[in-house]
Scaffold this active site. Structure first.
Site, mmCIF file in Angstrom:
data_model
loop_
_atom_site.group_PDB
_atom_site.id
_atom_site.type_symbol
_atom_site.label_atom_id
_atom_site.label_comp_id
_atom_site.label_asym_id
_atom_site.label_seq_id
_atom_site.Cartn_x
_atom_site.Cartn_y
_atom_site.Cartn_z
ATOM 1 N N ASP A 34 -8.148 9.556 103.062
ATOM 2 C CA ASP A 34 -8.916 9.710 101.822
ATOM 3 C C ASP A 34 -8.182 10.674 100.892
ATOM 4 O OD1 ASP A 34 -11.060 10.231 99.871
ATOM 5 O OD2 ASP A 34 -12.334 9.223 101.340
ATOM 6 N N SER A 85 -14.315 7.374 96.186
ATOM 7 C CA SER A 85 -14.180 6.752 97.511
ATOM 8 C C SER A 85 -15.128 5.580 97.703
ATOM 9 C CB SER A 85 -14.446 7.786 98.603
ATOM 10 O OG SER A 85 -13.445 8.760 98.593
ATOM 11 N N ASP A 137 -21.033 8.494 105.027
ATOM 12 C CA ASP A 137 -20.300 8.824 103.799
ATOM 13 C C ASP A 137 -19.645 7.552 103.234
ATOM 14 O OD1 ASP A 137 -19.508 10.623 101.832
ATOM 15 O OD2 ASP A 137 -17.651 11.135 102.845
ATOM 16 N N THR A 139 -16.777 6.021 102.472
ATOM 17 C CA THR A 139 -15.730 5.125 102.953
ATOM 18 C C THR A 139 -16.231 4.229 104.077
ATOM 19 O OG1 THR A 139 -14.072 6.765 102.328
ATOM 20 C CG2 THR A 139 -13.352 5.017 103.823
ATOM 21 N N ARG A 150 -23.811 5.945 96.739
ATOM 22 C CA ARG A 150 -23.328 6.541 97.975
ATOM 23 C C ARG A 150 -24.198 7.703 98.441
ATOM 24 N NH1 ARG A 150 -17.673 9.338 96.517
ATOM 25 N NH2 ARG A 150 -18.074 10.363 98.504
ATOM 26 N N GLU A 325 -10.719 6.505 109.347
ATOM 27 C CA GLU A 325 -10.555 7.329 108.146
ATOM 28 C C GLU A 325 -10.323 8.803 108.479
ATOM 29 O OE1 GLU A 325 -12.828 8.593 103.995
ATOM 30 O OE2 GLU A 325 -13.985 8.366 105.820
ATOM 31 N N ASP A 330 -9.067 14.550 101.293
ATOM 32 C CA ASP A 330 -9.706 14.597 99.976
ATOM 33 C C ASP A 330 -10.724 15.729 99.870
ATOM 34 O OD1 ASP A 330 -10.519 13.182 97.370
ATOM 35 O OD2 ASP A 330 -12.410 13.210 98.470
ATOM 36 N N LYS A 331 -11.615 15.814 100.852
ATOM 37 C CA LYS A 331 -12.714 16.797 100.734
ATOM 38 C C LYS A 331 -12.170 18.224 100.650
ATOM 39 C CE LYS A 331 -15.895 13.796 103.256
ATOM 40 N NZ LYS A 331 -16.631 13.304 102.079
ATOM 41 N N HIS A 334 -10.709 18.764 97.209
ATOM 42 C CA HIS A 334 -11.772 19.045 96.227
ATOM 43 C C HIS A 334 -12.130 20.531 96.233
ATOM 44 C CE1 HIS A 334 -13.049 15.270 94.516
ATOM 45 N NE2 HIS A 334 -13.150 14.690 95.682
ATOM 46 N N ASP A 372 -7.360 5.701 99.571
ATOM 47 C CA ASP A 372 -8.320 4.999 98.716
ATOM 48 C C ASP A 372 -8.056 5.316 97.241
ATOM 49 O OD1 ASP A 372 -9.082 7.626 99.216
ATOM 50 O OD2 ASP A 372 -11.177 7.162 99.619
ATOM 51 N N HIS A 373 -7.746 6.569 96.944
ATOM 52 C CA HIS A 373 -7.496 6.991 95.565
ATOM 53 C C HIS A 373 -6.622 8.234 95.622
ATOM 54 C CE1 HIS A 373 -10.154 10.330 96.308
ATOM 55 N NE2 HIS A 373 -11.023 9.485 96.832
ATOM 56 N N HIS A 424 -10.596 13.747 90.880
ATOM 57 C CA HIS A 424 -9.591 12.853 91.476
ATOM 58 C C HIS A 424 -8.536 12.522 90.418
ATOM 59 C CE1 HIS A 424 -12.692 10.972 94.480
ATOM 60 N NE2 HIS A 424 -12.299 12.174 94.851
#
Lengths: 460, 460
Positions: A34, A85, A137, A139, A150, A325, A330-331, A334, A372-373, A424
């Site tokens: 992610d 995501s 979550d 994904t 989500r 995953e 990602d988290k 962030h 994913d991104h 993102h």
């Protein structure tokens, strides 16, 4: 030309062997990092393997680039250049471009879109989802459930969902009472999935909509064997449906900054506040990465992956689809925690090692690794390119200067927002594959194409 | 036994065909998009082809990733995680990892390192360099000259080189008086290059070190025919040495922001200055991109490329090496001008079209397109991922919101420094190749490997 020939050869071969060969069933293992863009990969490589080193990813025979796509939340909406995501997992799971926040539902209409897990089930294949996040979550959810937001992860979070006191989502139309499929947790509990491993146990505690039992009990009724710690995971028999919930929410991450430090504001003198060329600026002190004590006892992504592979391949003549995953690359980004992201890249690498060993033993296993991104952590110069100008300029954002094992400092910048969480990025993301991907995956593809490639490979 | 015979047969065949086949000479065309990382490519794609569109780059049959490497300026120095155009061009031109700012010289020792242009010359191949920057700027310079600092571009800038009043470079050891090769311009004027096109005419005006003629006159003595405008470029006869200098410094760029706008600070209310969650923030108004009037009359990169190809291939049985640089993708990003970068991506695409047509006509032409290093422009959400939280958070950096032809807004963030120029990023960069690259270029390579691949292809 060589690719074209390879493609023709493979196509002919596929026609020839497809019906009754003895190569066994087909498997797809999709590994999602992610937010794992090239910045994250480079930062992790520098730390884990050295500036000149190689990750396992780097040794894979196929590398491509994936165009990430989102649209406004209406029919025929304009493009939106940065994804989340939810819409990206939907693209991979269903082949459909949707709007941010949506889980396998269409923009504007909320129409459910069939996922690759549902297609696999209908064709008699097994399926599994493994994540270091809550299994509810975005994904994982997008591969097996359908909901308009989500945020609607459990029966207690379907209407007027608040986060930090702000009402940010409503899934009334997805309520069972309104003819919808219910929350993500309820849909997962009722799903045909064979393996579901990750965090999010608190999402399985509420009472199901219109019922008297908890979501966990619903999963039990549906045949899931529940495991909640590493010992239970490792000793689970490789048959029957397996549900692993190893934390109340997302799983703890493997690494953290020294003394829990994260990216910090450079310290500016009062004169520097007046003009960035005046006064002085002190950059944050360099820091090491260290094990996160909270991670102790948590199953690794590698352990969850190996258990999932054992379950899905046990006495299986039909093949399977498995999504793995590493969610907190990602988290952690962030939250401006580069050590955290690096540790979750290491988790992905370790799991990938087991996956490639499995694929080496089991012919016709397509392994795809992608993001994913893109994320917004940036590897910038620890010594400015303009250091020869005697000006105390520094990032306007937050900076972490990480001591690497090869004795240098790596500066990671976070500067897309003053909010508590970074944004993102909208960049195309990398994709890697094993030999099975050669001739099947072009060097540049749109994210929804990945769904078609996996589906075609599985013949579903 | 049979194997040995087969091997002998194949070896003899190889000997037989290698010398006198009729496929013609070999060519390498290396296209460098300065700072052209995946962020820049995605931003340009969104604007030029749409979010779902494809650039010419995206249709190339090979895509790989290049590990960008630099070291401290001493022997056995530690890695430096973010590079500049000087050390990266040196890596591609010589196969050697050096320190930032160095032009084909070794870290610490200043020892000159042989470049691919010099090897091509020695082997009887032709060579050319084309750039939208000054021909004396780092990228072109590293392919044909040797100097300790990229700032030593002409005889008047060899000692105590000042920029904005600050002394930032000294190349005393490279002076001819000290046994060195002199400035970049002098070395170019004396070089064996067949074609040299770009900007930088003011670098050729000074008197050569220890002489009485200008650098331009030195080039003339060395057989260069000088052209200084588009008409002269297009009518130049395709034989003899050609020097094109079309601007005093870097060439003007093709696009600019509406009314010359660049990325701007969001406007914060006084309350927001106290805390980012208070008060209000107004993002910059969206803007279009428009033609830069200063560009009018400037030869395009495509025109320079076509002239270079005509010159290098005219009556040539020996092959050639040609480097083409779109230089201002990076330079415009440093100045926070995303429209400028997009226009220079369009220039690269147009030139690539001509190059691929040439390669289609001329067998055995290896075309490689890559970036030297990553840039820091970031495509971030135009509507924050956190827009549902009623908090006026916005980038701490500078933002451009670009109106795209498909009717959406693309937000490009610049936030690595408060200096007048943004930094670089340390990310791996993409590489693209035509069919000739298949089987020759691995999916992941170190930047210096590219030198070896090109050299081996040319057989020099």
């Amino acid at each position: 030309m060589i690719r074209a020939v390879t493609y023709l050869l493979l196509s002919s071969l596929a026609c020839f062997v497809s019906a009754e060969d003895d190569l066994g069933p087909r498997q797809v293992i999709l590994v999602i990092g992610d937010g794992m863009d090239d910045q994250q990969i480079t930062i992790a490589r520098n730390y884990l393997a050295g500036a000149s080193g190689q990750l396992l990813l780097d040794r894979m025979p196929l590398r491509a680039s994936v165009q990430v796509l989102a649209v406004e939340d209406k029919e025929q909406g304009a493009p939106v250049y940065v994804s989340d995501s939810a819409n990206t997992a939907t693209a991979m799971a269903t082949g459909t471009i949707t709007s941010r926040g949506r889980i396998a539902t269409a923009p504007g209409t909320d129409k459910d879109i069939t996922t690759i897990v549902e297609l696999a089930t209908a064709a008699g294949l097994r399926s599994g989802l493994v994540t270091t996040a809550s299994v509810t979550d975005a994904t994982a959810a997008a591969f097996a459930t359908h909901v308009s937001s989500r945020r609607c992860e459990d029966p207690d979070h379907m209407q007027d969902v608040t986060v930090y006191g702000f009402n940010i989502a409503d899934c009334s139309e997805d309520l069972k009472a309104n003819g919808g499929p219910g929350s993500v947790a309820e849909q997962l509990a009722e799903s045909a999935l064979d393996v579901l491993l990750g965090g999010g146990r608190r999402r399985f505690a509420p009472i199901v909509e219109g019922g008297t039992i908890s979501v966990e009990e619903l999963a039990d009724q549906n045949g899931f064997h529940l495991v909640t710690n590493t010992a239970e995971l490792l000793s689970a028999k490789p048959n029957g449906k397996l549900l692993g919930l190893f934390a109340p929410g997302n799983l703890p991450v493997r690494l953290q900054g020294e003394n829990k430090r994260i990216a910090e504001d450079p310290k500016r003198s009062w004169l520097n506040h007046l003009h960035p060329y005046l006064g002085s600026v002190q950059l944050p002190e360099p820091m090491g990465c260290e094990p996160n004590p909270d991670f102790e006892g948590t199953p690794t992504l590698k352990q969850m992956t190996e258990t999932a592979l054992a379950h899905l391949s046990h006495n299986n003549d039909s093949g399977f689809f498995l999504m793995i995953e590493s969610a907190s690359i990602d988290k952690q980004a962030h939250e401006r925690k580069p050590c955290g992201s690096i540790g979750e890249m290491a988790q992905l690498e370790a799991a990938l090692g087991s996956i490639l060993e499995f694929a080496a033993r089991q012919p016709r296993t397509l392994v795809v690794v992608t993001a994913d991104h893109a994320q917004v952590a940036q590897l910038i110069p620890d010594q400015s390119l303009f250091e020869k100008y005697p000006i105390p300029a520094a990032t306007p954002g937050k900076l972490a200067r990480i001591k690497t094992p090869e004795g240098a400092h790596m500066a990671v910048n976070f500067a897309t927002t003053n909010f508590m969480m970074e944004e993102h990025a909208g960049t195309a993301v990398p994709l890697f594959s094993n030999e099975e991907g050669l001739g099947r995956i072009p060097p540049f593809l749109q994210q929804p194409q990945l769904f078609q490639i996996m589906r075609t490979y599985l013949g579903i």
